[in-house]
Scaffold this active site. Structure first.
Site, PDB file in Angstrom:
ATOM      1  N   TYR A 211       0.692  -0.846   0.071  1.00  0.00           N
ATOM      2  CA  TYR A 211      -0.080  -0.024   0.574  1.00  0.00           C
ATOM      3  C   TYR A 211       0.678   1.639  -0.013  1.00  0.00           C
ATOM      4  O   TYR A 211       0.965   1.802   1.114  1.00  0.00           O
ATOM      5  CB  TYR A 211      -1.268  -0.195   1.112  1.00  0.00           C
ATOM      6  CG  TYR A 211      -2.024  -1.170   0.854  1.00  0.00           C
ATOM      7  CD1 TYR A 211      -3.046  -0.280   0.420  1.00  0.00           C
ATOM      8  CD2 TYR A 211      -2.162  -2.642   1.374  1.00  0.00           C
ATOM      9  CE1 TYR A 211      -4.448  -1.500  -0.205  1.00  0.00           C
ATOM     10  CE2 TYR A 211      -3.279  -3.507   1.207  1.00  0.00           C
ATOM     11  CZ  TYR A 211      -3.459  -2.822   0.730  1.00  0.00           C
ATOM     12  OH  TYR A 211      -5.196  -3.628  -0.440  1.00  0.00           O
ATOM     13  N   ARG A 218       2.313   6.621   7.486  1.00  0.00           N
ATOM     14  CA  ARG A 218       3.027   5.340   7.976  1.00  0.00           C
ATOM     15  C   ARG A 218       4.557   6.146   8.658  1.00  0.00           C
ATOM     16  O   ARG A 218       4.216   6.135  10.056  1.00  0.00           O
ATOM     17  CB  ARG A 218       3.527   4.706   7.117  1.00  0.00           C
ATOM     18  CG  ARG A 218       3.107   3.232   6.676  1.00  0.00           C
ATOM     19  CD  ARG A 218       4.016   2.124   5.748  1.00  0.00           C
ATOM     20  NE  ARG A 218       4.439   2.868   4.543  1.00  0.00           N
ATOM     21  CZ  ARG A 218       3.080   2.604   3.930  1.00  0.00           C
ATOM     22  NH1 ARG A 218       2.353   1.414   3.724  1.00  0.00           N
ATOM     23  NH2 ARG A 218       3.468   3.062   2.423  1.00  0.00           N
ATOM     24  N   ASP A 258      -5.694  -9.600  10.537  1.00  0.00           N
ATOM     25  CA  ASP A 258      -6.367  -9.786   9.138  1.00  0.00           C
ATOM     26  C   ASP A 258      -6.950 -10.867   9.108  1.00  0.00           C
ATOM     27  O   ASP A 258      -6.330 -11.809   9.056  1.00  0.00           O
ATOM     28  CB  ASP A 258      -4.247  -9.376   8.411  1.00  0.00           C
ATOM     29  CG  ASP A 258      -5.389  -8.554   6.863  1.00  0.00           C
ATOM     30  OD1 ASP A 258      -4.990  -7.646   6.959  1.00  0.00           O
ATOM     31  OD2 ASP A 258      -5.842  -9.628   6.094  1.00  0.00           O
ATOM     32  N   ALA A 285      -8.025 -13.311  11.775  1.00  0.00           N
ATOM     33  CA  ALA A 285      -9.654 -14.128  12.117  1.00  0.00           C
ATOM     34  C   ALA A 285     -10.402 -12.029  11.288  1.00  0.00           C
ATOM     35  O   ALA A 285      -9.762 -11.665  10.718  1.00  0.00           O
ATOM     36  CB  ALA A 285     -10.075 -13.259  13.488  1.00  0.00           C
ATOM     37  N   ASP A 307      -8.033  -0.188   8.843  1.00  0.00           N
ATOM     38  CA  ASP A 307      -7.801   0.735   7.119  1.00  0.00           C
ATOM     39  C   ASP A 307      -7.912  -0.452   6.627  1.00  0.00           C
ATOM     40  O   ASP A 307      -7.740  -1.417   6.156  1.00  0.00           O
ATOM     41  CB  ASP A 307      -6.216   0.256   7.154  1.00  0.00           C
ATOM     42  CG  ASP A 307      -5.856   0.884   5.916  1.00  0.00           C
ATOM     43  OD1 ASP A 307      -6.620   1.670   5.263  1.00  0.00           O
ATOM     44  OD2 ASP A 307      -4.969   0.696   5.351  1.00  0.00           O
ATOM     45  N   CYS A 347     -11.102   3.556   2.077  1.00  0.00           N
ATOM     46  CA  CYS A 347     -10.765   3.853   0.848  1.00  0.00           C
ATOM     47  C   CYS A 347     -11.629   3.682  -0.367  1.00  0.00           C
ATOM     48  O   CYS A 347     -11.647   3.361  -1.417  1.00  0.00           O
ATOM     49  CB  CYS A 347      -9.090   2.890   0.054  1.00  0.00           C
ATOM     50  SG  CYS A 347     -10.117   1.645   0.435  1.00  0.00           S
TER      51      CYS A 347
HETATM   52  N1  SAH Z   1      -3.158  -0.957   6.616  1.00  0.00           N
HETATM   53  C1  SAH Z   1      -2.023  -1.728   5.258  1.00  0.00           C
HETATM   54  C2  SAH Z   1      -3.293  -2.528   3.824  1.00  0.00           C
HETATM   55  C3  SAH Z   1      -4.875  -2.941   4.929  1.00  0.00           C
HETATM   56  S1  SAH Z   1      -5.661  -3.185   2.915  1.00  0.00           S
HETATM   57  C4  SAH Z   1      -1.221  -1.774   5.156  1.00  0.00           C
HETATM   58  O1  SAH Z   1      -0.887  -0.131   4.655  1.00  0.00           O
HETATM   59  O2  SAH Z   1      -0.621  -2.434   4.641  1.00  0.00           O
HETATM   60  C5  SAH Z   1      -6.856  -4.210   3.819  1.00  0.00           C
HETATM   61  C6  SAH Z   1      -6.811  -5.877   4.688  1.00  0.00           C
HETATM   62  O3  SAH Z   1      -8.046  -6.005   5.536  1.00  0.00           O
HETATM   63  C7  SAH Z   1      -6.514  -6.900   3.594  1.00  0.00           C
HETATM   64  O4  SAH Z   1      -5.119  -6.902   3.990  1.00  0.00           O
HETATM   65  C8  SAH Z   1      -6.920  -7.755   3.800  1.00  0.00           C
HETATM   66  O5  SAH Z   1      -6.625  -9.170   4.295  1.00  0.00           O
HETATM   67  C9  SAH Z   1      -7.435  -7.593   5.244  1.00  0.00           C
HETATM   68  N2  SAH Z   1      -9.695  -7.797   4.996  1.00  0.00           N
HETATM   69  C10 SAH Z   1     -10.244  -7.521   4.574  1.00  0.00           C
HETATM   70  N3  SAH Z   1     -11.423  -7.658   5.351  1.00  0.00           N
HETATM   71  C11 SAH Z   1     -11.363  -7.962   6.234  1.00  0.00           C
HETATM   72  C12 SAH Z   1     -12.521  -8.542   7.478  1.00  0.00           C
HETATM   73  N4  SAH Z   1     -12.986  -8.344   7.174  1.00  0.00           N
HETATM   74  N5  SAH Z   1     -11.517  -8.759   8.167  1.00  0.00           N
HETATM   75  C13 SAH Z   1      -9.823  -9.173   8.052  1.00  0.00           C
HETATM   76  N6  SAH Z   1      -9.072  -8.501   8.020  1.00  0.00           N
HETATM   77  C14 SAH Z   1      -9.833  -8.326   6.265  1.00  0.00           C
END
Ligand code: SAH
Length: 405
Positions: A211, A218, A258, A285, A307, A347
């Site tokens: 990302y 960050r 995640d 989870a 996020d 996003c």
């Molecule tokens: N903040 C991170 C990007 C997050 S992207 C960074 O900066 O790198 C969104 C993430 O949410 C993905 O990794 C995806 O696997 C996860 N995701 C999507 N739906 C989800 C859910 N219901 N529960 C847990 N994780 C989830």
């Protein structure tokens, strides 16, 4: 000699967005009777004209997409060929010089599609590898020319295609991935961002692997006083980049949630790679369920980061998306210690910044918590938004501090 093979004539009164340099022509704006499209190959070049026949712009055509034309040039003297593409790419790359010149940073977006005058094209640099996405038919037609130009301009070790995105379907294109030039990228490849190391899986990771659009956030998480000594919950952590920044800032503990186990594995490696020994937990989870489990039990946090992935892929999904945002933000407010900080993102381009703020407000009210916004966050400078193309703005975030009054 012109390589333009047709004319798109707009209906009376439909030229205003084009005059203002919005690059899209929708099917409904086109006067089919007066347009000449018989000789246009798929993705071929056309001139867009107003109802009076005046030149508006030159771009590529796709009769199978709702967005029929994406304008490349506003100048009828432009010959859109290899030299033109190369110049446009060079301009986009040059605009990133403040980033590309740095020794402590080697991953950034070099081309942000419409916003850089190159509709449908994404080029991300990761160390000496490029990852590219061709999102539309017209840009797909120019693939070879673009790859050649990128090789000439940047001399990368390899160029890897990650056109495995849903939007290609709307253009009548299948997904396409693989090496386009040179060597395949190492997996993982390690990038440096302001001196911090992150392992990145360019081949199966999300987007083009990392990302990149969260770089500024960050940096904030790495430097904000609220993170020092904090118990941090990083929900939707992906490969844990926010957790690494929190740990570098002196967090007391970092919990990452995640739904992707491979992403959490990389998150572990990222901590080790940066020599971070902070107590860390990796929870594979569903965030919605896990936050509920925390609410019904003991844990509470000083800082919570949310996020999530894009909840609204179109206007019709905005309402459902807002319910999702409200749910997780409400739970987060409930789990936050007094004086704690919530860093929350959306996003979804279809959910604008005002609406998102209202949803977060609603969540705080329902949680019975009052909060202050201490920062508004957005995508970084290598993900610019063209003023004429507000669709380019998609990422927004709020830093909220729960008040003690
Ligand atoms: N903040 C991170 C990007 C997050 S992207 C960074 O900066 O790198 C969104 C993430 O949410 C993905 O990794 C995806 O696997 C996860 N995701 C999507 N739906 C989800 C859910 N219901 N529960 C847990 N994780 C989830």
């Amino acid at each position: 000699m012109s390589n333009v093979s047709g004319n798109v004539v707009l209906k009376q009164g439909r030229e205003k967005p084009l005059r203002q340099r919005h690059p899209w022509v929708f099917s409904g704006a086109i006067d089919a009777n007066r347009s000449k499209l018989g000789d246009v190959p798929p993705g071929g070049l056309v001139d867009v004209r107003d109802a009076g026949g005046g030149f508006l712009g030159r771009g590529y055509y796709n009769g199978d997409s709702q967005i029929r034309v994406r304008v490349l040039s506003w100048d009828q003297n432009d010959l859109i060929g290899p030299a033109w593409w190369r110049l446009r790419l060079a301009q986009s790359i040059r605009a990133r010089q403040a980033l590309t010149d740095r020794d402590d940073l080697n991953a950034y977006r070099l081309v942000n599609a419409e916003n850089d005058g190159l509709p449908g094209l994404v080029v991300d640099q990761y160390d000496d590898h490029l990852v590219v996405q061709f999102l539309t038919l017209g840009i797909n037609v120019a693939k070879e020319t673009l790859v050649e130009a990128l090789v000439g301009l940047l001399k990368p070790r390899g160029i890897y295609e990650r056109s495995d995105v849903d939007v290609r379907g709307k253009e009548g294109l299948a997904e396409s991935v693989g090496v386009l030039y040179g060597e395949p990228p190492p997996n993982p490849l390690t990038i440096t961002e302001y001196g911090v190391q992150y392992p990145v899986d360019l081949i199966t990771g999300h987007k083009t692997g990392f990302y990149l659009d969260q770089r500024d956030s960050r940096t904030l998480i790495r430097t904000m006083p609220a993170l020092a000594g904090a118990d941090v919950l990083n929900a939707f952590s992906y490969t844990g980049s926010f957790g690494v920044c929190a740990a570098l800032n002196g967090a007391a503990s970092v919990t990452s949630i995640d739904s992707s186990e491979p992403a959490l594995e990389i998150a572990r490696t990222a901590m080790e790679m940066n020599g971070l020994k902070v107590p860390a937990e990796y929870v594979n989870a569903d965030v919605f369920q896990q936050l509920r489990a925390y609410r019904d039990g003991d844990p509470s946090f000083d800082v919570i980061i949310l996020d999530p992935p894009k909840f609204a892929h179109s206007q019709s999904q905005v309402e459902a998306a807002c319910r999702g945002y409200k749910d997780i933000n409400l739970l987060a407010f409930e789990l936050l210690r007094p004086g704690g900080t919530l860093i929350t993102f959306s996003c979804s381009g279809a959910v604008d910044a005002d609406l998102f703020q209202k949803v977060v407000f609603g969540a705080s009210v329902d949680a019975g918590r009052q909060a202050q916004i201490i920062r508004w966050l957005a995508q970084p400078e290598d993900h610019p938004t063209l003023l004429a193309f507000p669709e380019g703005r998609y990422l927004k975030g709020l830093v909220c501090r729960a008040t003690s009054f």
